[in-house]
Structure formats: structure tokens, C-alpha cells
Design a protein around this motif. Structure first.
Motif, mmCIF file in Angstrom:
data_model
loop_
_atom_site.group_PDB
_atom_site.id
_atom_site.type_symbol
_atom_site.label_atom_id
_atom_site.label_comp_id
_atom_site.label_asym_id
_atom_site.label_seq_id
_atom_site.Cartn_x
_atom_site.Cartn_y
_atom_site.Cartn_z
ATOM 1 N N ILE A 188 -5.409 0.346 -6.803
ATOM 2 C CA ILE A 188 -4.646 -0.023 -5.608
ATOM 3 C C ILE A 188 -3.733 1.146 -5.286
ATOM 4 O O ILE A 188 -2.837 1.491 -6.069
ATOM 5 C CB ILE A 188 -3.838 -1.318 -5.809
ATOM 6 C CG1 ILE A 188 -4.785 -2.497 -6.050
ATOM 7 C CG2 ILE A 188 -2.966 -1.590 -4.576
ATOM 8 C CD1 ILE A 188 -4.086 -3.842 -6.215
ATOM 9 N N TYR A 226 -11.868 0.250 -5.047
ATOM 10 C CA TYR A 226 -10.738 0.978 -4.469
ATOM 11 C C TYR A 226 -10.147 0.202 -3.298
ATOM 12 O O TYR A 226 -10.876 -0.228 -2.402
ATOM 13 C CB TYR A 226 -11.225 2.363 -4.016
ATOM 14 C CG TYR A 226 -10.185 3.241 -3.357
ATOM 15 C CD1 TYR A 226 -8.856 3.270 -3.784
ATOM 16 C CD2 TYR A 226 -10.552 4.090 -2.304
ATOM 17 C CE1 TYR A 226 -7.924 4.101 -3.183
ATOM 18 C CE2 TYR A 226 -9.632 4.930 -1.699
ATOM 19 C CZ TYR A 226 -8.305 4.928 -2.140
ATOM 20 O OH TYR A 226 -7.386 5.747 -1.543
ATOM 21 N N MET A 227 -8.826 0.036 -3.328
ATOM 22 C CA MET A 227 -8.103 -0.606 -2.224
ATOM 23 C C MET A 227 -6.922 0.275 -1.840
ATOM 24 O O MET A 227 -6.197 0.775 -2.715
ATOM 25 C CB MET A 227 -7.597 -1.990 -2.637
ATOM 26 C CG MET A 227 -6.860 -2.717 -1.517
ATOM 27 S SD MET A 227 -6.369 -4.393 -2.004
ATOM 28 C CE MET A 227 -6.381 -5.213 -0.409
ATOM 29 N N CYS A 228 -6.730 0.484 -0.552
ATOM 30 C CA CYS A 228 -5.649 1.339 -0.063
ATOM 31 C C CYS A 228 -4.744 0.548 0.887
ATOM 32 O O CYS A 228 -5.224 -0.083 1.832
ATOM 33 C CB CYS A 228 -6.231 2.552 0.653
ATOM 34 S SG CYS A 228 -5.081 3.926 0.764
ATOM 35 N N TYR A 272 -8.962 -1.939 2.586
ATOM 36 C CA TYR A 272 -7.732 -1.283 3.037
ATOM 37 C C TYR A 272 -6.948 -2.182 3.978
ATOM 38 O O TYR A 272 -7.482 -3.082 4.624
ATOM 39 C CB TYR A 272 -8.036 0.063 3.709
ATOM 40 C CG TYR A 272 -8.890 0.012 4.949
ATOM 41 C CD1 TYR A 272 -8.310 -0.129 6.221
ATOM 42 C CD2 TYR A 272 -10.279 0.132 4.874
ATOM 43 C CE1 TYR A 272 -9.083 -0.164 7.361
ATOM 44 C CE2 TYR A 272 -11.066 0.103 6.015
ATOM 45 C CZ TYR A 272 -10.462 -0.044 7.258
ATOM 46 O OH TYR A 272 -11.233 -0.066 8.396
ATOM 47 N N ILE A 315 -5.260 -9.094 -1.275
ATOM 48 C CA ILE A 315 -4.952 -8.334 -2.485
ATOM 49 C C ILE A 315 -5.427 -9.084 -3.722
ATOM 50 O O ILE A 315 -6.024 -8.496 -4.632
ATOM 51 C CB ILE A 315 -3.439 -8.053 -2.545
ATOM 52 C CG1 ILE A 315 -3.032 -7.119 -1.392
ATOM 53 C CG2 ILE A 315 -3.045 -7.450 -3.890
ATOM 54 C CD1 ILE A 315 -1.539 -6.969 -1.208
ATOM 55 N N ILE A 345 -7.936 -7.941 -6.797
ATOM 56 C CA ILE A 345 -7.463 -7.893 -8.188
ATOM 57 C C ILE A 345 -8.333 -8.760 -9.097
ATOM 58 O O ILE A 345 -8.663 -8.376 -10.224
ATOM 59 C CB ILE A 345 -5.988 -8.337 -8.266
ATOM 60 C CG1 ILE A 345 -5.099 -7.299 -7.577
ATOM 61 C CG2 ILE A 345 -5.545 -8.527 -9.720
ATOM 62 C CD1 ILE A 345 -3.649 -7.715 -7.444
ATOM 63 N N ILE A 348 -6.219 -3.180 -13.371
ATOM 64 C CA ILE A 348 -5.678 -2.606 -12.137
ATOM 65 C C ILE A 348 -4.785 -1.404 -12.464
ATOM 66 O O ILE A 348 -3.910 -1.467 -13.331
ATOM 67 C CB ILE A 348 -4.853 -3.651 -11.349
ATOM 68 C CG1 ILE A 348 -5.769 -4.704 -10.732
ATOM 69 C CG2 ILE A 348 -4.007 -2.982 -10.261
ATOM 70 C CD1 ILE A 348 -6.671 -4.190 -9.615
ATOM 71 N N ILE A 386 -2.227 1.116 -10.432
ATOM 72 C CA ILE A 386 -1.457 1.246 -9.193
ATOM 73 C C ILE A 386 -0.997 2.686 -9.035
ATOM 74 O O ILE A 386 -0.424 3.277 -9.954
ATOM 75 C CB ILE A 386 -0.215 0.332 -9.196
ATOM 76 C CG1 ILE A 386 -0.607 -1.134 -9.411
ATOM 77 C CG2 ILE A 386 0.570 0.484 -7.890
ATOM 78 C CD1 ILE A 386 0.595 -2.053 -9.641
ATOM 79 N N ILE A 395 1.549 -7.735 -6.844
ATOM 80 C CA ILE A 395 0.444 -7.169 -7.629
ATOM 81 C C ILE A 395 0.763 -7.240 -9.119
ATOM 82 O O ILE A 395 -0.086 -7.596 -9.941
ATOM 83 C CB ILE A 395 0.181 -5.707 -7.201
ATOM 84 C CG1 ILE A 395 -0.312 -5.655 -5.754
ATOM 85 C CG2 ILE A 395 -0.833 -5.039 -8.131
ATOM 86 C CD1 ILE A 395 -0.248 -4.277 -5.129
#
Length: 346
Positions: free
Chosen positions: A160, A198-200, A223, A241, A245, A251, A253, A288
Motif C-alpha cells: 500500500i 499493489y495499491m496506491c 488505486y 482498502i 488487505i 502488508i 506500507i 490499515i
């Protein structure tokens, strides 16, 4: 042995002292302990919980990305702001400082490998890594350490990233930079037979080409646009989110300081006039962290050269403070729940 590794000076950790015996009056500089990752006599931490700082004094990637260099001095700047923070956590929580990776005589790839070895060592010692960048090329080195540590368990790692940029530019022709890390990570995991997760959060449309959005679509990158964080209630983002997760085992960060508006973070490589509000970022960060599978954290691109009144370094310190206190609070709550369950069993 970890190459290009130096210990942090005790002189870094100085500040106000309100009391020398009352823990409730302590500040971080009174509580932190320095350790040497190359000391083979170190034993894995067996207490309640331990955080471990490691600095990455590198901004090669920013230079290669044609950005404003200066983030190599970020670790010392952040530490100075951390030093006077209050110990708002239980005495069972320990914080260690493992020093820094320096880049003398190294290429970017070599420096990232050294950081990866340091992160892997911290994890082997049963500590939670907090990496102080450095340019955001920090992320590839950090991930290498995570990948080496968790690869043996054959489990998935989700990233994240709080960032205005995807940082997934092609690197095949000109090599890695501070704008290529998450494509490099994609290639690393896929070459080893793993999924890319992948998360933005905080993406700016005006800061990313259409090609980068195409890459995100093709690779199922999750994203959240910065404008959506402004226009929506923060809790309405939690489901997106949480879904991400819950789809992975661990995860990681990472925060690029350029995700924030220049009003809050002027000392960065690529300033953002319309960046995120840190208050909203902290709400998202704490949410998160409420998940038990968060295993590491870094913050990058704090550049003292362009900072004003240490504003960006102070923000980085507050984000780290929020992380430490949130995790510490959760640990305390879990311990209390276990006590209640034991008492009910009699």
C-alpha cells in the motif's frame, strides 16, 4: 555481513529531559536503543513488540529520475524530529535504531541490495522495520528484504503506497530510478511465480501519463485518486482498502512525502500544490494498521535541502509516531482481551 552499513551516533538522540526516572515523562531519545545488525551475538527479540529504525541515505534514484536531490539527508532530519516525541506507549514496547545504509562506492542496485539485507536481518530479529528514506527508490530495496524473508513461507505480500505517482515507469533501457520501483517489484515477484499486489492511495491525474494508468489497468493495480479522497467521506474508502488487505498474507506500507500538499510537505523532490491533507492520511493509515498483517513501513523523499522550518521532517516524524502508538494500542487491547477470556474460563 551487511555492506555499506554504519551505526547511528548516540549524539543524534538528544533532547529535552523532563524526568530521568518517571517513564511517563520520557521522550523517544531517552527510550531508544542503538543496535548493530552485523553483531552476530544479537538474539531475536522475545518481548512484547519491537520497532527498529534503519536509514537509507540514498537519493541516486531521484537524480536518475531528474528530480531534486537532497533526500539522502532525510534520515538524520527525521531522527531529530523523532527525538523529542513523548513515549505514548507501554514500557513493554521497545524501539531500536539500527543505523544507516550509505551509498559510498555503490550503484543504486547495490545500495538497494544492502538495504534489503538490513530489512531481512531486522525481520529475522523479530522486529518491525521502519525505514527512513532516502528517495522513494527506498521501496525496491525495502521490498527485496521483505521478499527474501517471506519467500520461504510461500506467502503473498501486498504493497500500500501513499503517493501522487504510480512509480511504474519502464526501466529496461535506462535502469531503475525513483520512478520505476513498483514495476521492478512486479517483475521480481512474477519471475518467481508470485502474484503482484499493489495499491496506491493519493494518485494525481496530472502527475501520471496515460501509459501509467494503462499499466495499472493491465496489472490490476488498485488505486484511489487524490480528488476522491477530497470528495468522499474517508470511511467510505475503507471497504476498498479492506478488500485489498484481506486478499494477501502481509502488508507493507510505504509513504512518499510528495503525496502531501506543499503546505504540509515543502521539502520533497516533486512538490504537490494539490496534495493530500495529512490528517486524512493518518485516518487511513490507522485503519490499515488495525489489520494484524502489516509487517513493515517506510517513509521517503524527505529532503531537508528544500524543507521549511523542518515541516516535512516533522510530518514524517508524526506519521511514524502515529504508526507506533496505533500498533502499541492494538497490542494492549489484544492483551486485555486475552486476560478477559482467561478470567471467564475459570
Amino acid at each position: 555481513m551487511i555492506r555499506n552499513y554504519v551505526l547511528e551516533s548516540p549524539e543524534t538522540w538528544q533532547g529535552r529531559i523532563d524526568d530521568t526516572e518517571d517513564y511517563d515523562s520520557f521522550r523517544w531519545h531517552q527510550w531508544i536503543k542503538l543496535i548493530d545488525l552485523n553483531d552476530n551475538s544479537l538474539k531475536a527479540f522475545d518481548g512484547t513488540f519491537a520497532f527498529c529504525l534503519i536509514g537509507f541515505e540514498c537519493d541516486f534514484g531521484i537524480g536518475l529520475n531528474k528530480g531534486r536531490v537532497g533526500a539522502a539527508k532525510g534520515p538524520v532530519s527525521i531522527r531529530k524530529e523523532l527525538a523529542n516525541l513523548p513515549c505514548q506507549f507501554n514500557e513493554e514496547i521497545k524501539i531500536f535504531d539500527a543505523g544507516n545504509i550509505i551509498t559510498d562506492g555503490l550503484s543504486l542496485d547495490e545500495a538497494q541490495d544492502c538495504l534489503g539485507e538490513a530489512v531481512n536481518r531486522i525481520l529475522d530479529l523479530n522486529m518491525f522495520p521502519i525505514v527512513l528514506g532516502g528517495g522513494h527508490e527506498t521501496a525496491f530495496g525495502h521490498f527485496k528484504g521483505l521478499f527474501k524473508h517471506f519467500l520461504k513461507d510461500d506467502e503473498s505480500i501486498g504493497i500500500i503506497n501513499f503517493d501522487a505517482h504510480f512509480d511504474t515507469r519502464p526501466y529496461e533501457k535506462f535502469g531503475g530510478t525513483s520512478g520505476t520501483m513498483f514495476r521492478q517489484i512486479r517483475d521480481l515477484v512474477q519471475e518467481n511465480g508470485f502474484d503482484y499486489n499493489y495499491m496506491c492511495i493519493g494518485i494525481q491525474k496530472h502527475s501520471n501519463t496515460k501509459s501509467l494508468f494503462n499499466f495499472a489497468k493491465e496489472n490490476e493495480v488498485k488505486y484511489i485518486l487524490a480528488k476522491d479522497i477530497v470528495n468522499r467521506d474517508i470511511p467510505s474508502l475503507f471497504d476498498e482498502i479492506d478488500e485489498f488487505i484481506q486478499s494477501v498474507d502481509y502488508i507493507y506500507i510505504t509513504i512518499c512525502s510528495d503525496v502531501f500538499s506543499t503546505a504540509f510537505a515543502p521539502g520533497v523532490s516533486a512538490p504537490q500544490a494539490l496534495g493530500m491533507d495529512p490528517e486524512k492520511a493518518i485516518v487511513l493509515l490507522k485503519h490499515i494498521l488495525s489489520h494484524e498483517n502489516v509487517v513493515s513501513f517506510d517513509i521517503a523523499e524527505v529532503s531537508p535541502r528544500f524543507d521549511k522550518d523542518n515541516t516535512t521532517a516533522t510530518l514524517a516524524a508524526v506519521l511514524i509516531f502515529s504508526l507506533v502508538t496505533k500498533i502499541s494500542t492494538l497490542i494492549e487491547k489484544r492483551k486485555n482481551k486475552k486476560k478477559i477470556k482467561r478470567s471467564r474460563s475459570y
